[in-house]
Design a protein around this motif. Sequence first.
Motif, PDB file in Angstrom:
ATOM      1  N   ARG A 181      -5.424  10.666  -1.449  1.00  0.00           N
ATOM      2  CA  ARG A 181      -5.355   9.241  -1.110  1.00  0.00           C
ATOM      3  C   ARG A 181      -6.649   8.561  -1.560  1.00  0.00           C
ATOM      4  NH1 ARG A 181      -1.364   8.225   2.893  1.00  0.00           N
ATOM      5  NH2 ARG A 181      -2.432   6.307   3.505  1.00  0.00           N
ATOM      6  N   HIS A 237      -8.424   4.638  -1.872  1.00  0.00           N
ATOM      7  CA  HIS A 237      -8.347   3.229  -1.500  1.00  0.00           C
ATOM      8  C   HIS A 237      -9.386   2.439  -2.296  1.00  0.00           C
ATOM      9  CE1 HIS A 237      -5.811   4.155   2.050  1.00  0.00           C
ATOM     10  NE2 HIS A 237      -6.492   5.292   2.041  1.00  0.00           N
ATOM     11  N   SER A 295      -8.914  -1.103  -2.973  1.00  0.00           N
ATOM     12  CA  SER A 295      -8.580  -2.522  -2.855  1.00  0.00           C
ATOM     13  C   SER A 295      -9.819  -3.402  -2.947  1.00  0.00           C
ATOM     14  CB  SER A 295      -7.858  -2.783  -1.529  1.00  0.00           C
ATOM     15  OG  SER A 295      -6.603  -2.137  -1.511  1.00  0.00           O
ATOM     16  N   HIS A 347      -1.165   8.448  -2.609  1.00  0.00           N
ATOM     17  CA  HIS A 347      -1.411   7.093  -2.113  1.00  0.00           C
ATOM     18  C   HIS A 347      -2.550   6.470  -2.909  1.00  0.00           C
ATOM     19  CE1 HIS A 347      -1.453   3.905   1.037  1.00  0.00           C
ATOM     20  NE2 HIS A 347      -2.699   3.779   0.643  1.00  0.00           N
ATOM     21  N   SER A 395      -4.295   2.539  -3.263  1.00  0.00           N
ATOM     22  CA  SER A 395      -4.281   1.110  -2.921  1.00  0.00           C
ATOM     23  C   SER A 395      -5.177   0.338  -3.876  1.00  0.00           C
ATOM     24  CB  SER A 395      -4.734   0.904  -1.474  1.00  0.00           C
ATOM     25  OG  SER A 395      -6.091   1.248  -1.301  1.00  0.00           O
ATOM     26  N   THR A 425      -4.926  -3.337  -3.888  1.00  0.00           N
ATOM     27  CA  THR A 425      -4.742  -4.729  -3.469  1.00  0.00           C
ATOM     28  C   THR A 425      -5.927  -5.588  -3.918  1.00  0.00           C
ATOM     29  OG1 THR A 425      -3.398  -4.109  -1.566  1.00  0.00           O
ATOM     30  CG2 THR A 425      -4.526  -6.250  -1.476  1.00  0.00           C
ATOM     31  N   CYS A 466       5.041  -0.849  -6.546  1.00  0.00           N
ATOM     32  CA  CYS A 466       4.401  -0.888  -5.229  1.00  0.00           C
ATOM     33  C   CYS A 466       5.442  -0.795  -4.119  1.00  0.00           C
ATOM     34  CB  CYS A 466       3.610  -2.183  -5.044  1.00  0.00           C
ATOM     35  SG  CYS A 466       2.200  -2.351  -6.132  1.00  0.00           S
ATOM     36  N   PHE A 508      -0.993  -8.094  -2.628  1.00  0.00           N
ATOM     37  CA  PHE A 508      -0.727  -6.748  -2.109  1.00  0.00           C
ATOM     38  C   PHE A 508      -0.340  -5.809  -3.247  1.00  0.00           C
ATOM     39  CE2 PHE A 508       2.014  -3.449  -0.308  1.00  0.00           C
ATOM     40  CZ  PHE A 508       1.258  -3.026   0.779  1.00  0.00           C
ATOM     41  N   CYS A 509      -0.975  -4.648  -3.281  1.00  0.00           N
ATOM     42  CA  CYS A 509      -0.693  -3.675  -4.346  1.00  0.00           C
ATOM     43  C   CYS A 509      -1.033  -2.279  -3.841  1.00  0.00           C
ATOM     44  CB  CYS A 509      -1.504  -4.021  -5.596  1.00  0.00           C
ATOM     45  SG  CYS A 509      -1.136  -2.958  -7.023  1.00  0.00           S
ATOM     46  N   VAL A 510      -0.039  -1.613  -3.278  1.00  0.00           N
ATOM     47  CA  VAL A 510      -0.228  -0.271  -2.722  1.00  0.00           C
ATOM     48  C   VAL A 510       0.893   0.637  -3.240  1.00  0.00           C
ATOM     49  CG1 VAL A 510      -0.331   1.143  -0.640  1.00  0.00           C
ATOM     50  CG2 VAL A 510      -1.379  -1.129  -0.652  1.00  0.00           C
ATOM     51  N   SER A 554       2.663   4.345  -2.990  1.00  0.00           N
ATOM     52  CA  SER A 554       2.806   5.498  -2.102  1.00  0.00           C
ATOM     53  C   SER A 554       3.949   6.382  -2.568  1.00  0.00           C
ATOM     54  CB  SER A 554       3.069   5.043  -0.670  1.00  0.00           C
ATOM     55  OG  SER A 554       1.958   4.376  -0.116  1.00  0.00           O
TER      56      SER A 554
END
Length: 525
Positions: A425, A427, A429, A451, A453, A455, A469, A484-486, A488
């Motif tokens: 994962r 992140h 963002s 995952h 992210s 964003t 996304c 928003f841009c994730v 998964s």
Amino acid sequence: MSSSSSSSSGSSPSVSSDIRWYGVTKPIKHINELPVELVMRVFSYLDNEDDRWAFMTTQWRWFNIAVDALWYRPGINSADQVDLLCQTLRAHSPQADYAAMIRRVNLSTVAKSVNDYVLDSFTRCHQIERFVISEAENVTDEGVCAVLQANSNIQSIDVSMISSLTDRVLQELANNCPGVQGIYATHCVGFTDEGIAHIASKCPALKRAKFGGCRLLSENGLGMLVDGCRYIMELDISCCGAGTSMGSISDSMVKSALEKLRSLREIRLGSNEDLTAKAFDLKPGTTLESLRLVDLTSCPGITDEAIAKLIQLAPRLHNIVLAKCISLTDRSLALIAQLGHSLHYLHIGHCSQVTDRGIAAIAQNCPRLQYIDVANCNRISNRTLQELSMLPRLRRIGLVKCNQIDDVGILAFTRRPLLENTLERVHLSYCSAISVAVIKKLLDSCPRLTHLSLTGVPSFMRPELTQFCRDPPLDLTQHQMSVFCVYSGSGVHRLREYLNRNHAHIEIAAFDPEVLAMRQEPMES
């Protein structure tokens, strides 16, 4: 005769020799003689519902063995299943007493469909041990208490996020289920010291007490809990008293809990404005050998001095959460680094005084670190990522709004051998300098990534990329939804395939070794 000699010669194992593992020493002559354990082992391999039903209807003995396993913890994933379960429990079945078989109930996935009528169906049960109805906002004291009155063997109950419940539930739980070991009641804002007093006086076996967000609980009630339940292993009193006339939990209350709860493994003390280093002023020579997790989120009074005392008290901490402890500096990270191999999880988001030097101390001394979050730590740079990329077990990393990070830092995570890249994962963002090219390289280098992210990252604000996304949460503002841009699960896989198929040629200057060399900035002193 020849068959007998062949079997005894050892050339091929006999059926009876295989099932000796199940306590059978005599040959089995009929299928009815199969041990219960073996029947259940066969049943456990059947994933298809039709196959399970065919197995159970083969003979009554198999039905009686398998039905108990199915109803021990019935799977409930939809409103229709809730209705069917209620009908079954309310009806008299000649085949089996289904209500008597249920031991564990989890209705959290269908919380919106749970009301007092549904709970009344479970009053037919009398052997429930674990009962989960978190976020079931349509239930009342009456419905929950009815279940508690019918099931005195409850060992664990989860009523988290149900604001309508009052102390009556805690009183009923204490009176009818004195052996309860786990109470999960986060954000049950109707609970007060009066209800806690009942638990403290009648539930001495309590091991897990989760009352985070119960703002009407004061240190008086929590003090009674600590005095009456000395076997507590997990304690969550985050936000207790916060924003009320009672005030937050004091240093003396926390100190008392640490001294008296000798089996304590986890303590969560978040959102406590009054907490300081004095909370960890225990008697000289005291060590908390069992303590593995401490959460001090949003405790502005926690300083480097407090961390020094904490590390001395708890030398075997695995998880430390210090998000929004704004007074902490690199000195705290140097102290935490002394945990060495013990440290697995570190969250220092919004600790704006932390620099590359502090992160380097963690990375160089804590090789078993699996998760680190440095969101909004604006003084860290690509140097931090280069240090963290050397951690052999790192699985999750949070870099949200780390504005100095760009492609050069991300590239550090792409240089490890494919089989050794443990990242799952990431992140990123609002890291606005990240390019599509470096994300493509990251995806290709991290086969375990599930995952990602991105964003608010400008290079990904394009329909061709956002199509993979997941859907944004409904409670976001219009602007938050627009950026928003994730990615998964399968979305990560589809993004990887798309970039490799349509952007195989893409490159960036940062890949050039000469450019990389020029952009290696010295570590901040």
